[in-house]
Design an enzyme around this catalytic site. Structure first.
Site, short mmCIF file in Angstrom:
data_model
loop_
_atom_site.label_atom_id
_atom_site.label_comp_id
_atom_site.label_asym_id
_atom_site.label_seq_id
_atom_site.Cartn_x
_atom_site.Cartn_y
_atom_site.Cartn_z
N GLY B 318 -15.94 5.75 -17.25
CA GLY B 318 -16.30 5.11 -15.85
C GLY B 318 -18.20 4.42 -16.23
O GLY B 318 -18.26 4.12 -17.70
N GLU B 319 -18.77 4.58 -15.62
CA GLU B 319 -19.87 3.95 -15.68
C GLU B 319 -19.75 2.64 -15.95
O GLU B 319 -21.42 1.87 -16.14
CB GLU B 319 -20.55 4.55 -16.30
CG GLU B 319 -21.35 6.32 -16.71
CD GLU B 319 -21.67 6.42 -17.62
OE1 GLU B 319 -22.83 6.12 -18.72
OE2 GLU B 319 -21.70 8.04 -17.84
N GLY B 320 -19.06 1.54 -16.28
CA GLY B 320 -18.62 0.80 -16.23
C GLY B 320 -18.73 0.00 -17.90
O GLY B 320 -18.63 -0.47 -18.69
#
Lengths: 352, 352
Positions: B318-320
């Site tokens: 995640g997180e981008g």
């Protein structure tokens, strides 16, 4: 001692201790263990190659495009005229090819080396003329080149790698240009992996069914004529390979000898890596598979070499395009290991 | 008219004529037709989104990391303490997280938005405080948020997209942080795709068998309690979604309304894209799937949205992170269409 023997002798096994330190550090970074998947393995391998953790970010990078022609073109294995090799070299020198655009995108330098183009090339300071001969001989008629020529072409690759590293490049990417070179690649891959020709021969840059059947039969004839011995890699290369395959094998050996990561492009580079691996098995540990090409022989090659490609976008172009596209991913892998905070340093609580 | 209604109303269908021009131009570039595989499609889609061929290179780019907490955390769906959401926001602000390192690698800006973190956050000019509420309510007990809160969180995302585009960013990337957010994602994906919960629920950032079984049962209970209606996407979001899912749905709609490409990260962004797609089907045509996450619900989501991921590296962070890793590939796709010579311009002979 020849340059080739000297280079093979100076390839050290990668550093397993540095790899272990990198593996442990990955698990201390502020992210769930293993959550960066394949990138974690890349970072660990970069530590092993460079003998330090975290590994330096592999930059600046240079792609070396080795161009050469193939006598087997006369057998009608491709619809592209042989003159396209020289025309594309001119395109590289003008900056107009895909490899140039991708290199600009990822900040890589482009080197263009004539190791055996048959046609006339423009005079340019940007072109490195190290022609061993103007294209190979048709491998269905005789050996594609002599053993001395194969060794000389390998040494061109070794020298190019050395010069790039001396100039400060910390990451080497393989590139290639040569109309009909997927035919020679399939012949090499069948020889070194033991797969049947039909299983490792693809449609290259786009051929119809009739040409495809002819391509397989041409390769079978060449293998029957020469019975290339995988335990004599230079001999096999001379019989059925290309001058760019030879140079690329040398480029891989040269990078490995200098302890520099070599990002492989597609099926042409893969075939060359099989040669390099037979000459110096430790050299493979300095290779990163940039991408998985659409060519079936490439998957067989990657499996044989136990290399796991980073990008899988159904590319079948060559020129170094797949290696260039993977470069930011390789650099990202190293950067994460170098720059991401640990649970301790960032005060982040670990999972229960 | 609300900001949401106004935004939905201003999303135009992408430009099929520009796409057609791009497709024809790809076939004139000095490379075999189709040899750039998936990248060719990306370049064609970028032309459609930006209504011009060649499309501008999508830069500069910004990743917006929407952070929020989840009441369903109380049901024991993850081994990570809830406070990690706030700790990771602090890590983003310090530049120490994976998303920061990857953003530095690919030259993207990082925006961090508190849309609903439960814990205390550091005071920082770099943090955008747009908290709708301090985490959602446990969806097994009541709706996760009210309909008004869901709509307000969507509008936070719309506003963030608009502000970034106003600041000159030409490519928007989704990011997210929220412990337990794969649980809410799986609930949304099951609702919108119609798949069974067990088929779209994964192990998130790493859970054991017992927690995995509990996670599935928790989601089943929530869906049984609320019977979320996919034809009422805001209502479904309010019942079982997260505040970051709402903001991400708005971010996608906001990007689409501005005609700017939105690169989706993984399963959290995918769940949000399902909401956006129900609100405005044309919005999906402005989305590029950055990567394929290791979460099973993500593959189901991509198939449902007919989006083809660029990077497949078994990431589950995640997180981008997946969106950031794909950015150079997206930019490369546009650059090829803009910069590569045609057969005519380069004087390269075409195949017979």
């Amino acid at each position: 001692m020849s340059t080739l023997e000297d280079t093979i002798g100076s390839i050290a096994a990668v550093d397993k201790t540095a790899a272990e330190v990198a593996r442990e550090r990955q698990d201390r970074l502020t992210k769930p263990a293993g959550s960066l998947g394949v990138l974690e393995e890349v970072s660990i391998r970069l530590s092993a190659m460079t003998r330090v953790c975290p590994p330096p970010i592999p930059e600046p990078a240079a792609v070396a495009i080795f161009a050469a022609d193939h006598g087997v073109h006369a057998q009608g294995v491709t619809p592209w005229p042989q003159e396209v090799t020289a025309q594309m070299v001119a395109n590289f020198l003008e900056g107009g090819a895909v490899a140039n655009a991708l290199a600009r995108q990822v900040g890589a330098e482009v080197s263009v080396i004539d190791v055996g183009v048959a046609g006339a090339l423009p005079v340019s300071d940007a072109l490195q003329v190290r022609k061993i001969r103007p294209g190979t001989v048709d491998m269905t008629v005789s050996t594609a080149m002599t053993r001395d020529e194969a060794e000389a072409a390998i040494e061109v690759g070794i020298e190019c790698a050395g010069e790039l590293v001396e100039s400060g490049f910390a990451c080497l990417l393989t590139g290639d240009m040569g109309i009909a070179n997927t035919t020679a690649s399939a012949a090499l891959i069948a020889t070194f992996t033991g797969h049947d020709v039909a299983d490792v021969t693809g449609r290259g840059t786009g051929i119809d069914d009739e040409t495809y059947e002819r391509k397989i039969s041409v390769i079978r004839r060449a293998l029957a004529l020469h019975s290339p011995d995988p335990n004599d890699p230079v001999g096999a290369l001379a019989a059925i390979g290309g001058l760019e395959h030879a140079a690329l094998a040398g480029f891989i050996l040269g990078g490995a000898a200098r302890g520099v990561p070599v990002i492989l492009d597609g099926v042409i580079a893969g075939a060359a890596a099989l040669v390099a691996a037979r000459l110096a098995p430790d050299a493979v540990d300095y290779c990163i598979a940039g991408h998985r090409s659409a060519e079936p022989g490439h998957s067989a090659t990657l499996a044989y070499l136990n290399l796991h490609p980073l990008v899988d976008l159904e590319l079948r172009l060559g020129e170094g395009s797949g290696a260039l596209l993977s470069l930011p991913l390789v650099q990202a892998a190293a950067r994460v290991l170098a720059e991401v905070a640990t649970f301790d340093s960032a005060g982040v609580t670990e999972k229960n």
